[in-house]
Enzyme design. Structure first.
Site, short mmCIF file in Angstrom:
data_model
loop_
_atom_site.label_atom_id
_atom_site.label_comp_id
_atom_site.label_asym_id
_atom_site.label_seq_id
_atom_site.Cartn_x
_atom_site.Cartn_y
_atom_site.Cartn_z
N LYS A 174 0.88 -1.18 0.00
CA LYS A 174 0.00 0.00 0.00
C LYS A 174 0.90 1.22 0.00
O LYS A 174 1.42 1.64 1.03
CB LYS A 174 -0.88 -0.01 1.24
CG LYS A 174 -2.29 0.54 1.05
CD LYS A 174 -2.33 2.02 0.69
CE LYS A 174 -2.13 2.91 1.88
NZ LYS A 174 -1.88 4.31 1.50
N CYS A 187 13.31 10.87 7.23
CA CYS A 187 13.09 10.59 8.67
C CYS A 187 14.36 10.82 9.47
O CYS A 187 14.30 11.08 10.67
CB CYS A 187 12.60 9.17 8.85
SG CYS A 187 13.79 7.97 8.22
N GLU A 207 8.18 16.39 15.82
CA GLU A 207 8.71 16.21 14.46
C GLU A 207 7.99 17.16 13.51
O GLU A 207 6.76 17.19 13.47
CB GLU A 207 8.50 14.76 13.99
CG GLU A 207 9.10 14.52 12.60
CD GLU A 207 8.77 13.14 12.03
OE1 GLU A 207 7.60 12.75 12.03
OE2 GLU A 207 9.72 12.46 11.58
N GLU A 222 9.19 1.45 11.19
CA GLU A 222 10.21 2.50 11.07
C GLU A 222 9.43 3.82 11.10
O GLU A 222 8.73 4.15 10.14
CB GLU A 222 10.99 2.32 9.77
CG GLU A 222 11.79 1.01 9.78
CD GLU A 222 12.57 0.72 8.50
OE1 GLU A 222 12.25 1.31 7.45
OE2 GLU A 222 13.50 -0.10 8.57
P1 NAD Z 1 1.85 8.37 7.42
O1 NAD Z 1 2.00 7.58 8.66
O2 NAD Z 1 0.83 9.42 7.36
O3 NAD Z 1 1.54 7.39 6.18
C1 NAD Z 1 2.37 6.32 5.84
C2 NAD Z 1 1.55 5.26 5.13
O4 NAD Z 1 0.61 4.73 6.04
C3 NAD Z 1 0.76 5.77 3.94
O5 NAD Z 1 0.76 4.79 2.94
C4 NAD Z 1 -0.62 5.96 4.54
O6 NAD Z 1 -1.65 5.91 3.59
C5 NAD Z 1 -0.68 4.78 5.48
N1 NAD Z 1 -1.62 4.93 6.59
C6 NAD Z 1 -2.00 6.06 7.23
N2 NAD Z 1 -2.87 5.76 8.21
C7 NAD Z 1 -3.04 4.41 8.20
C8 NAD Z 1 -3.82 3.51 8.97
N3 NAD Z 1 -4.62 3.93 9.97
N4 NAD Z 1 -3.77 2.19 8.67
C9 NAD Z 1 -2.97 1.74 7.69
N5 NAD Z 1 -2.22 2.56 6.91
C10 NAD Z 1 -2.25 3.88 7.17
O7 NAD Z 1 3.30 8.94 7.10
P2 NAD Z 1 3.73 9.93 5.91
O8 NAD Z 1 3.18 11.28 6.20
O9 NAD Z 1 3.41 9.27 4.63
O10 NAD Z 1 5.32 9.94 6.07
C11 NAD Z 1 6.02 10.80 6.89
C12 NAD Z 1 6.36 10.14 8.21
O11 NAD Z 1 7.07 8.93 7.97
C13 NAD Z 1 7.25 10.97 9.09
O12 NAD Z 1 6.82 10.84 10.42
C14 NAD Z 1 8.61 10.30 8.95
O13 NAD Z 1 9.50 10.50 10.01
C15 NAD Z 1 8.22 8.88 8.82
N6 NAD Z 1 9.27 8.09 8.17
C16 NAD Z 1 10.04 7.25 8.94
C17 NAD Z 1 11.06 6.50 8.33
C18 NAD Z 1 11.95 5.57 9.12
O14 NAD Z 1 12.69 4.80 8.50
N7 NAD Z 1 11.92 5.60 10.43
C19 NAD Z 1 11.29 6.63 6.97
C20 NAD Z 1 10.50 7.51 6.24
C21 NAD Z 1 9.48 8.25 6.84
O1 6OD Z 2 18.16 4.08 3.74
C1 6OD Z 2 17.31 3.33 4.22
O2 6OD Z 2 17.40 2.09 4.14
C2 6OD Z 2 16.14 3.89 4.91
N1 6OD Z 2 15.27 3.00 5.43
C3 6OD Z 2 15.98 5.23 4.97
C4 6OD Z 2 14.92 5.88 5.61
C5 6OD Z 2 14.77 7.20 5.41
C6 6OD Z 2 13.69 7.92 5.97
O3 6OD Z 2 13.10 8.79 5.40
#
Ligand code: NAD
Ligand code: 6OD
Length: 501
Positions: free
Chosen positions: A193, A303, A405, A269
């Site tokens: 998804k 992130c 954040e 993550e």
């Molecule tokens: P989000 O949590 O809003 O959405 C991520 C995904 O989850 C999307 O596909 C969304 O449609 C889906 N989703 C949302 N609510 C859901 C639910 N209730 N059930 C199932 N799926 C659901 O995140 P975003 O805004 O797309 O991304 C930004 C966030 O992601 C930031 O907080 C960032 O720090 C985090 N992030 C973390 C990492 C990591 O590796 N730790 C990497 C990239 C992004």
């Molecule tokens: O480099 C990666 O493998 C990884 N998971 C990066 C995540 C980045 C967050 O936005």
């Protein structure tokens, strides 16, 4: 190329504005229950009509993935799967230009970034996990009991089964393939998804997987939103054997609740509020260039990006001036312009959120050293989701903008006096994803890096990756680790076999 590929090409075109992006289920492009419009964040123009999956489509996708487990895919050896992963990497590289176009259209990021980071890493993810799974061994023990019995214990690893892969919009293809590659390496089937903000590269990848020869049903893609849409339908589905998710911490929490009744494994993550610590002994030019990269790469939408920068007091003014100068030098503009360093934020809604924090920072007493608002760019860009790279001083750890954040191109600079204080300030957060230490004293570098309460602690660099190493966060930043054997562990279930000798 198979005849299947030919029919897919007719229904899942490479995104060209405006196009239809359908779900990909059991090797077929499938209409949704309704469509939503994906908008280009560069100029606000519509680029695709995306087919949102409803309950029926999610059921079909899970059923297709379940059926594929019992097909030829389920009988492949590790060596055959590794060969398949390498074919996928080659196919991704052949379609680099199309994938770059998909990623740039959805996110507005500079083409150079999409090519050098997102698409390059997609191919690298498949090659890395082909190698990692090929080299993986099994636990085995020769058991000798006091009564004289002897036995051979060994564990075989089996796929989890049907894995839900739910990913965000910031590095869409990189983060999808970071999960897809190990899931496939270990023999699972998958329902993906992608984010509603970035449907294009996942749809195109489905086509590329078919080109590479992946059996039908092994990877399925459903489009839609989270709550009350495809995301929630997937995580609450009884046919899912595990969920791997990257996104916001609050979403991770909702997904935990969704899978709890069926007690399924999760790998999360999540978000971060990452700190950098700059000691007076650091090479200042290198540190300032590194801070500019860790704060502003991908418009701060990684992130791992730094949002809190603790600087030893004696060099505070130098770092502040140097970083403000770097922020002012960033070039916002069209993604195809090679001089562009910085794209827009992903959407008007996300810009509203980030601008809300800009306003809050002023209320909390911040001094704005760079940026702080919405730029005027002309050239047809002003309907896009642009924002100025921003830098603050005058804040401390008690302020909300230093604790929450933001996920935009902004950081707060805060002075410190001692190493102990710097570590305490950096660790004073509910998150725990990444940290960076800038110092010329490598003994101090090791010491400080090890005391950071995070999953990834860099010294004198940032976002330098070895895909065999563990990746993940503590606290609100996640559950579990992926990367190397950590991924193999999440995507498999061991069965221990004990044979009396
Ligand atoms: P989000 O949590 O809003 O959405 C991520 C995904 O989850 C999307 O596909 C969304 O449609 C889906 N989703 C949302 N609510 C859901 C639910 N209730 N059930 C199932 N799926 C659901 O995140 P975003 O805004 O797309 O991304 C930004 C966030 O992601 C930031 O907080 C960032 O720090 C985090 N992030 C973390 C990492 C990591 O590796 N730790 C990497 C990239 C992004
Ligand atoms: O480099 C990666 O493998 C990884 N998971 C990066 C995540 C980045 C967050 O936005």
């Amino acid at each position: 190329m198979s005849s299947q590929t030919t029919s897919l090409r007719a229904t899942v075109p490479t995104p060209q504005p405006p196009c239809q992006l359908r779900n990909f289920i059991g090797g077929q492009a499938v209409d949704g229950v309704r469509t939503f419009t994906k908008v280009n964040p560069v100029d606000g123009s519509p680029i695709a009509e995306v087919h949102e999956a409803g309950r029926h489509e999610v059921d079909r996708a899970v059923a297709a993935a379940r059926a594929a487990l019992d097909g030829p895919w389920g009988r492949m050896s590790v060596t055959e799967r590794a060969t398949m992963l390498r074919c996928i990497a080659d196919a991704i590289e052949r379609r680099t230009d199309d994938l770059v176009a998909a990623e740039v259209g959805d996110t507005g990021k500079p083409e150079t970034l999409a090519r050098d980071l997102d698409v390059a890493r997609a191919a690298a993810n498949f090659r890395a996990f082909a190698d990692i799974v090929s080299a993986a061994g099994l636990d085995s023990f020769l058991t000798e009991l006091p009564d004289g019995r002897r036995a051979l214990n060994y564990a075989v690893r089996k796929p989890l089964g049907v894995v839900a892969v739910i990913v965000p919009w910031n590095l869409p293809l990189l983060l999808l393939t970071w999960k897809l590659a190990p899931a496939l390496a270990t023999g699972n089937t998958v329902v993906v998804k992608p984010s509603e903000e970035t449907p294009s590269s996942a749809t195109l990848l489905a086509e590329i997987l078919v080109e590479a020869g992946l059996p039908v049903g092994v990877v399925n893609v459903v489009h839609g939103f989270g709550a009350d849409s495809a995301g929630e339908l997937l995580t609450t589905h009884p046919g899912i054997d595990g969920v791997t998710f990257t996104g916001e911490s609050s979403t991770g929490s909702a997904i935990m609740r969704a899978v709890a009744p069926r007690v399924r494994p999760v790998s999360f993550e999540l978000g971060g509020k990452n700190a950098a610590v700059v000691f007076a002994d650091a090479d200042l030019d290198t540190a300032i260039a590194g801070l500019a990269r860790s704060t502003y790469l991908n418009t701060g939408q990684v992130c791992l990006c730094t949002e809190r920068i603790y600087v030893e007091r004696s060099i505070f003014a130098d770092v502040a001036d140097g970083l403000a100068e770097q922020a002012a030098r960033l070039r916002l503009g069209r993604p195809e312009n090679p001089a562009t360093t910085t794209g827009p934020l992903i959407s008007p809604q996300h810009r509203e959120k980030v601008l809300g924090y800009f306003e809050l920072a002023r209320e909390e007493g911040a001094t704005v050293l760079a940026g702080g608002g919405v730029p005027t760019l002309g050239d047809g860009l002003d309907a896009g989701s642009w924002i100025e790279p921003t830098l603050w001083t005058g804040l401390d750890n008690s302020h909300r903008v230093v604790r929450e954040e933001i996920f935009g191109p902004v950081a707060a600079l805060i002075p410190f006096d001692t190493e102990e204080e710097a570590i305490a300030l950096a660790n004073d957060t509910d998150y725990g994803l990444a940290a960076v230490t800038w110092t010329s004293d490598l003994t101090r570098g090791h010491r400080v890096a090890q005391r950071m309460r995070v999953g990834m602690s860099w010294v004198n660099t940032w976002y330098l990756r070895d895909l065999r190493s563990p990746f993940g966060g503590v606290g609100l930043s996640g559950i579990g680790r992926e990367g190397g054997h950590h991924s193999l562990e999440f995507y498999t279930e061991p069965t221990n076999v004990c044979v009396q000798l």
